[in-house]
Enzyme design. Sequence first.
Site, PDB file in Angstrom:
ATOM      1  N   ASN A   1       0.878  -1.170   0.000  1.00 43.76           N
ATOM      2  CA  ASN A   1       0.000   0.000   0.000  1.00 43.76           C
ATOM      3  C   ASN A   1       0.914   1.219   0.000  1.00 43.76           C
ATOM      4  OD1 ASN A   1      -1.840   2.015   0.412  1.00 43.76           O
ATOM      5  ND2 ASN A   1      -2.244   1.511   2.558  1.00 43.76           N
ATOM      6  N   TRP A   2       1.055   1.811  -1.179  1.00 38.55           N
ATOM      7  CA  TRP A   2       1.998   2.927  -1.302  1.00 38.55           C
ATOM      8  C   TRP A   2       1.469   4.224  -0.708  1.00 38.55           C
ATOM      9  CZ3 TRP A   2       4.429   2.558  -6.923  1.00 38.55           C
ATOM     10  CH2 TRP A   2       5.387   1.534  -6.915  1.00 38.55           C
ATOM     11  N   LYS A   3       0.184   4.289  -0.437  1.00 32.36           N
ATOM     12  CA  LYS A   3      -0.439   5.521   0.075  1.00 32.36           C
ATOM     13  C   LYS A   3      -0.155   6.692  -0.880  1.00 32.36           C
ATOM     14  CE  LYS A   3       0.186   3.603   4.639  1.00 32.36           C
ATOM     15  NZ  LYS A   3      -0.042   3.806   6.056  1.00 32.36           N
TER      16      LYS A   3
ATOM     17  N   HIS B   1      -9.526   1.300   4.580  1.00 27.99           N
ATOM     18  CA  HIS B   1      -8.249   1.547   5.269  1.00 27.99           C
ATOM     19  C   HIS B   1      -8.498   2.557   6.389  1.00 27.99           C
ATOM     20  CE1 HIS B   1      -4.210   2.900   6.144  1.00 27.99           C
ATOM     21  NE2 HIS B   1      -3.795   1.765   5.608  1.00 27.99           N
TER      22      HIS B   1
ATOM     23  N   GLU C   1      -6.932   5.035   7.438  1.00 27.40           N
ATOM     24  CA  GLU C   1      -6.724   6.458   7.102  1.00 27.40           C
ATOM     25  C   GLU C   1      -7.942   7.009   6.357  1.00 27.40           C
ATOM     26  OE1 GLU C   1      -2.914   5.889   5.223  1.00 27.40           O
ATOM     27  OE2 GLU C   1      -2.071   5.411   7.187  1.00 27.40           O
TER      28      GLU C   1
ATOM     29  N   GLU D   1      -5.832  -4.772  10.417  1.00 22.50           N
ATOM     30  CA  GLU D   1      -4.823  -3.743  10.633  1.00 22.50           C
ATOM     31  C   GLU D   1      -5.153  -2.969  11.915  1.00 22.50           C
ATOM     32  OE1 GLU D   1      -2.698  -2.585   6.799  1.00 22.50           O
ATOM     33  OE2 GLU D   1      -4.503  -1.379   6.875  1.00 22.50           O
TER      34      GLU D   1
ATOM     35  N   GLY E   1       1.953   2.393  10.759  1.00 22.94           N
ATOM     36  CA  GLY E   1       2.915   3.482  10.614  1.00 22.94           C
ATOM     37  C   GLY E   1       3.535   3.933  11.923  1.00 22.94           C
TER      38      GLY E   1
ATOM     39  N   SER F   1       3.011  -1.987  10.537  1.00 21.62           N
ATOM     40  CA  SER F   1       4.459  -1.968  10.805  1.00 21.62           C
ATOM     41  C   SER F   1       5.149  -3.302  10.535  1.00 21.62           C
ATOM     42  CB  SER F   1       4.728  -1.483  12.231  1.00 21.62           C
ATOM     43  OG  SER F   1       4.253  -0.156  12.390  1.00 21.62           O
TER      44      SER F   1
HETATM   45  C1  PEP Z   1      -1.028   0.314   5.995  1.00 24.90           C
HETATM   46  O1  PEP Z   1      -1.151   1.529   5.934  1.00 24.90           O
HETATM   47  O2  PEP Z   1      -1.832  -0.443   5.427  1.00 24.90           O
HETATM   48  C2  PEP Z   1       0.102  -0.217   6.753  1.00 24.90           C
HETATM   49  C3  PEP Z   1       0.087  -1.465   7.137  1.00 24.90           C
HETATM   50  O3  PEP Z   1       1.116   0.690   7.030  1.00 24.90           O
HETATM   51  P1  PEP Z   1       2.500   0.383   7.769  1.00 24.90           P
HETATM   52  O4  PEP Z   1       3.010  -0.935   7.204  1.00 24.90           O
HETATM   53  O5  PEP Z   1       3.369   1.529   7.418  1.00 24.90           O
HETATM   54  O6  PEP Z   1       2.204   0.264   9.208  1.00 24.90           O
END
Ligand code: PEP
Length: 248
Positions: A9-11, A94, A96, A164, A170, A209
């Site tokens: 997931n590049w965001k 997600h 966010e 998640e 993050g 993470s």
């Molecule tokens: C995500 O945003 O889906 C995610 C898992 O981010 P991170 O790996 O940076 O925690």
Amino acid sequence: MREQIVIANWKMNGSTEANRLWVEKFLALCGDLTCRTAVCAPFVYLPQMTALLKGSGIEVGAETVSTRAEGAFTGEVSATMLADIGVTLALVGHSERRTLWGEDDEAVALQAERLVATGIKPVVCVGETLEERQANQTEAVVLRQLRAVLERVPADKLGAVAYEPVWAIGTGKTASAEQAQEIHAYIRQVLAAKFGAAAQETAILYGGSCKPSNAAEIFAKEDVDGGLIGGAALKAEDFLGIGKGFAK
Ligand code: PEP
């Protein structure tokens, strides 16, 4: 055996040049892929990514989608448009999107339904905040988020469910392998209660993470079928290292 998947997931990261270099490096290093692999990128880069990854076996996904089908919805991108340019999966729900853009359970369910209608597999993200975990509400939150989608979309049409925990996204704080397994098993139980044996086929991914150094331990758990990877997916070699973490 259930499919094993890692999804980047590049965001809101990337550029035409950075994307090209990432794909070049990934393809040079990856050899035979050991699991199903996908990259979710910002809308504007999806045509570039489908072109760069054509024939590689790596899928291209979107990070979200409109709840609307078409029409006067400025700035929105529909599921039909994504299907039109060769996108095969898309994230919905997600954290966010839920917290910063106010996408609620009903919106997430609608997005999933729109995707399925065009043949795109939704990857449904669920997970609790730290406060919710501390108040012992993890299962209730995950159940509420999941149920909304399962009212509209059967388990066999899902690309995956991604657990998640919001407190792990993050932040550098990863759920322990045991914490992940506990909730993954619960999610499978919820899927099974509604869809019976089909639940055994649904991939449940962990996200939060994940890094090359911790992925193998988490992915080794029975109900963890792969990962949704944010920060660590921005480096081709780290994303690859995570995908190689499958020992099952
Ligand atoms: C995500 O945003 O889906 C995610 C898992 O981010 P991170 O790996 O940076 O925690």
